[in-house]
Scaffold this active site. Sequence first.
Site, PDB file in Angstrom:
ATOM      1  N   LEU A  73       0.856  -1.195   0.000  1.00 43.29           N
ATOM      2  CA  LEU A  73       0.000   0.000   0.000  1.00 43.29           C
ATOM      3  C   LEU A  73       0.889   1.241   0.000  1.00 43.29           C
ATOM      4  CD1 LEU A  73      -3.284   0.519   1.863  1.00 43.29           C
ATOM      5  CD2 LEU A  73      -1.559   2.299   2.035  1.00 43.29           C
ATOM      6  N   GLY A  74       0.646   2.097  -0.972  1.00 42.12           N
ATOM      7  CA  GLY A  74       1.437   3.324  -1.075  1.00 42.12           C
ATOM      8  C   GLY A  74       0.533   4.538  -1.173  1.00 42.12           C
TER       9      GLY A  74
ATOM     10  N   ASP B 163       4.043   7.075  -4.551  1.00 39.81           N
ATOM     11  CA  ASP B 163       3.964   6.946  -6.006  1.00 39.81           C
ATOM     12  C   ASP B 163       3.869   8.332  -6.639  1.00 39.81           C
ATOM     13  OD1 ASP B 163       3.315   4.964  -8.379  1.00 39.81           O
ATOM     14  OD2 ASP B 163       2.006   6.719  -8.596  1.00 39.81           O
TER      15      ASP B 163
ATOM     16  N   TYR C  33       2.629  14.756 -12.871  1.00 41.27           N
ATOM     17  CA  TYR C  33       1.700  15.259 -11.847  1.00 41.27           C
ATOM     18  C   TYR C  33       2.029  16.699 -11.435  1.00 41.27           C
ATOM     19  CZ  TYR C  33       0.605  10.248 -11.338  1.00 41.27           C
ATOM     20  OH  TYR C  33       0.270   8.940 -11.566  1.00 41.27           O
TER      21      TYR C  33
ATOM     22  N   LYS D 156       7.525   8.176 -12.845  1.00 43.91           N
ATOM     23  CA  LYS D 156       7.178   7.751 -14.216  1.00 43.91           C
ATOM     24  C   LYS D 156       7.704   8.728 -15.256  1.00 43.91           C
ATOM     25  CE  LYS D 156       3.002   6.101 -12.025  1.00 43.91           C
ATOM     26  NZ  LYS D 156       2.634   7.169 -11.073  1.00 43.91           N
TER      27      LYS D 156
ATOM     28  N   HIS E 174       5.217   5.903 -18.375  1.00 44.58           N
ATOM     29  CA  HIS E 174       3.878   6.286 -17.899  1.00 44.58           C
ATOM     30  C   HIS E 174       2.755   5.795 -18.808  1.00 44.58           C
ATOM     31  CE1 HIS E 174       1.921   9.620 -15.259  1.00 44.58           C
ATOM     32  NE2 HIS E 174       1.095   8.632 -15.449  1.00 44.58           N
TER      33      HIS E 174
END
Length: 312
Positions: A15-16, A43, A48, A77, A110
């Site tokens: 879980l991130g 992540d 982003y 990514k 990505h």
Amino acid sequence: MTTLKFRNNDEMPILGLGTFRSEPNEVYNAVLSAIKMGYKHIDCAAAYGNEKEVGNAIAEAIHQGLVTRNDLWVTSKLWNASHGAENVIPALHQTLEDLQLDYLDLYLIHWPVVLKKGTEMPEKASDFITLSEVPLTSTWKGMEAALEQGLAKHIGVSNFNENHLKAIMATAVHQPEMNQVEMHPFLQQEELKSFCLQNDILLTAYAPLGSLVDENTKLRLLENDTIKNIANSRNMSPAQVALSYTIQRGVAVIPKSTNESRLLQNLETLNHTLTKEDMALLKDLDKGHRFIDGKFWEVENGPYTADNIWNA
Ligand code: A2P
């Protein structure tokens, strides 16, 4: 924390914290709070637009002695405008500089979509480059160089279908170890999951909470009756049920939140286990529904369609 094991036995926390659509001014607090709570996996992505703020939060957490670099798992990514063997390392250097890191734990391509240099989001056909002009195998060579230079400990892809994976696997010196795709009870991707399992490729689920709402269909994963009923009977939240389902299928999840109580709630998913009966009920929810439908890659006379990205 439960982990997924890579081929060399490196372990990634299952879980991130997702950071897509986390505003730069909010993401610093979200990452720092998350690390304080016990998140070890962050992540990120160049696209982003918030890696500098994520980097500041990671640096602060290390400075405060909350974690060491070695305790953390950081993924990023490669953006679509940096495909091509020669463009990967420069893009990765920028990401490392922004994140204030010497290496990534995992670096992913990505999208199987190529954009002209400098393009953030495409508006017209001439913003794109086709996969015949810049094949995925060329970009993969750059990813392999990143691995060999120790700038990334593991390399993989995101949004790849089986054929995209086969294309790079055919000539790879270092095989892809991860495919990060949208996955949740409404999009279970059983066939892709089996293919990845057979080829020793791990999976990470993005949008594991269904990104909350589909503007076109008004579909909301967390308001599904089956999910809500299981949540009530197990003293869990609907988000915890959705996350547990994917985790118990052996897939990592990276729920995004910038809200302290939801960050904690998501992390506490790891304290719960769904029963076989719950899992069977949730399996029936699959409807192949994508919240991130890929239609944003479609422009008039452009080379990419959502259908050829997911299915061709
Ligand atoms: P927020 O950041 O305000 O918490 P996904 O990871 O599937 O893309 O979903 C992210 C969305 O879900 C964000 O809008 C986030 O909002 C929200 N979210 C995150 N955790 C929870 C939770 N435990 N319950 C409800 N909504 C959540």
